[in-house]
Design an enzyme around this catalytic site. Structure first.
Site, PDB file in Angstrom:
ATOM      1  N   THR A 297       0.804  -1.219   0.000  1.00  0.00           N
ATOM      2  CA  THR A 297       0.000   0.000   0.000  1.00  0.00           C
ATOM      3  C   THR A 297       0.836   1.266   0.000  1.00  0.00           C
ATOM      4  O   THR A 297       0.382   2.312  -0.462  1.00  0.00           O
ATOM      5  CB  THR A 297      -0.944   0.020   1.213  1.00  0.00           C
ATOM      6  OG1 THR A 297      -0.164  -0.077   2.406  1.00  0.00           O
ATOM      7  CG2 THR A 297      -1.929  -1.135   1.153  1.00  0.00           C
ATOM      8  N   CYS A 298       2.062   1.189   0.529  1.00  0.00           N
ATOM      9  CA  CYS A 298       2.918   2.387   0.544  1.00  0.00           C
ATOM     10  C   CYS A 298       3.276   2.844  -0.864  1.00  0.00           C
ATOM     11  O   CYS A 298       3.602   4.013  -1.082  1.00  0.00           O
ATOM     12  CB  CYS A 298       4.196   2.115   1.329  1.00  0.00           C
ATOM     13  SG  CYS A 298       3.901   1.711   3.061  1.00  0.00           S
TER      14      CYS A 298
END
Length: 331
Positions: A297-298
């Protein structure tokens, strides 16, 4: 501009994705009815401060904290899942509310006020039974709030009905929750100065804070990059076919699975954020074709195995979304 890191106990993730999910979980918890901080409008989709929040002894401290969190979320370009009423966005911007804003809370009551303004009530003022007061029931306790001194004994007439509409609107939208609004703004403005948001209207501020409400699959596909895949590969074509067939809720879950947020910022997928900068959505090839899709997700990264059929692609995605749309783990 300084960025901070959030580490969730028992969770292996760290970085922008964790920060986005932390904001979303925290802002959603603010709506918990046990805290009595916010109340929803009649459609159940928008919220504003509750006039009975004072049942919580420290409710104003909670509102200030809520303002800080909303300010930090906006500062970090993180869109949130809470949509406030138009009048509350106006309060954030310092724009006065009017009687038309009641519609965002209670359309039926707004129609009644409009009827009152549009029709001559001479001759049946007593039948309407309206006075310059508001009856309330707070946890079983009846209260009468006067809109002006002696208002409980002043009948609404054709001559004073405009004043009544102005005062009842001011009470419902502002006066009844003035302390809550002020505490929220005190927290919000410690992060975001009023001058920085003053250039927006209430609709623009909602988009800035909450993102675009509908996820456009065409915009999503147009602004996607590929790693060890091309847009012509069968599994990529199947993926977008599945996305287009998804319900709006499933698309939101997919985006949350991949980015940590179920919304996109103002400007659409071209402005998708990651680690403090614009970071496009990317689909990368995963090497084990039997595993479920995973995500980083980063980096707004979906790791998609090269499935052998449309049915396999759809089934694996749905399983991943059902069991993995929240939380972080290294795989």
């Amino acid at each position: 501009k300084q960025w901070y890191q959030r580490r969730v106990r028992g969770d292996q993730g760290i970085g922008a994705g964790v920060r986005r999910e932390w904001f979303n979980i925290l802002t959603n918890e603010m709506l918990n009815e046990d805290y009595a901080l916010f109340t929803h409008s009649n459609d159940g989709m928008t919220f504003q401060p509750s006039h009975i929040s004072d049942i919580q002894e420290d409710h104003l401290s909670y509102f200030r904290f809520a303002g800080i969190i909303m300010g930090l979320s906006l500062y970090h370009n993180n869109v949130i899942n809470i949509h406030f009423t138009k009048s509350f966005y106006k309060h954030i911007l310092g724009i006065p509310s009017d009687y038309t804003d009641v519609r965002s809370i209670d359309p039926g009551y707004a129609n009644s006020l409009q009827w009152l303004l549009d029709h001559d009530i001479s001759g049946f003022e007593e039948d309407l039974g309206l006075t310059f007061s508001e009856d309330q029931n707070v946890l079983g306790e009846a209260r009468v709030v006067e809109l002006k001194p002696g208002g409980a004994n002043i009948v609404v007439t054709e001559k004073n009905k405009k004043e009544y509409v102005e005062l009842i609107t001011e009470y419902k939208m502002t006066s009844a929750i003035r302390l809550q609004i002020n505490s929220f703004l005190d927290g919000f403005h410690t992060i975001i100065p009023a001058s920085l948001v003053a250039i927006f209207n209430e609709n623009e501020l909602e988009l800035l804070m909450c993102g675009i409400p509908e996820l456009d699959p065409d915009d999503w596909e147009t602004n996607t990059q590929y790693n060890n895949y091309s847009e012509s590969d069968p599994v990529i074509r199947w993926f977008w076919e599945v996305v287009r067939a998804f319900s709006p809720e499933e698309r939101a879950l997919l985006l949350q699975f991949c980015t940590g947020s179920s919304k996109v910022p103002l400007g659409g997928f071209a402005g998708l954020q990651g680690s403090g900068e614009v970071m496009p959505f990317t689909i990368s090839r995963a090497h084990d074709n039997l595993k479920l899709p995973t995500a980083s997700t980063c980096f707004n990264l979906l790791k998609l195995p090269n499935y052998s059929s449309l049915e396999a692609c759809r089934a694996k995605l749905k399983i991943a979304l059902k069991y993995g749309s929240e939380g972080f783990e290294f795989v």
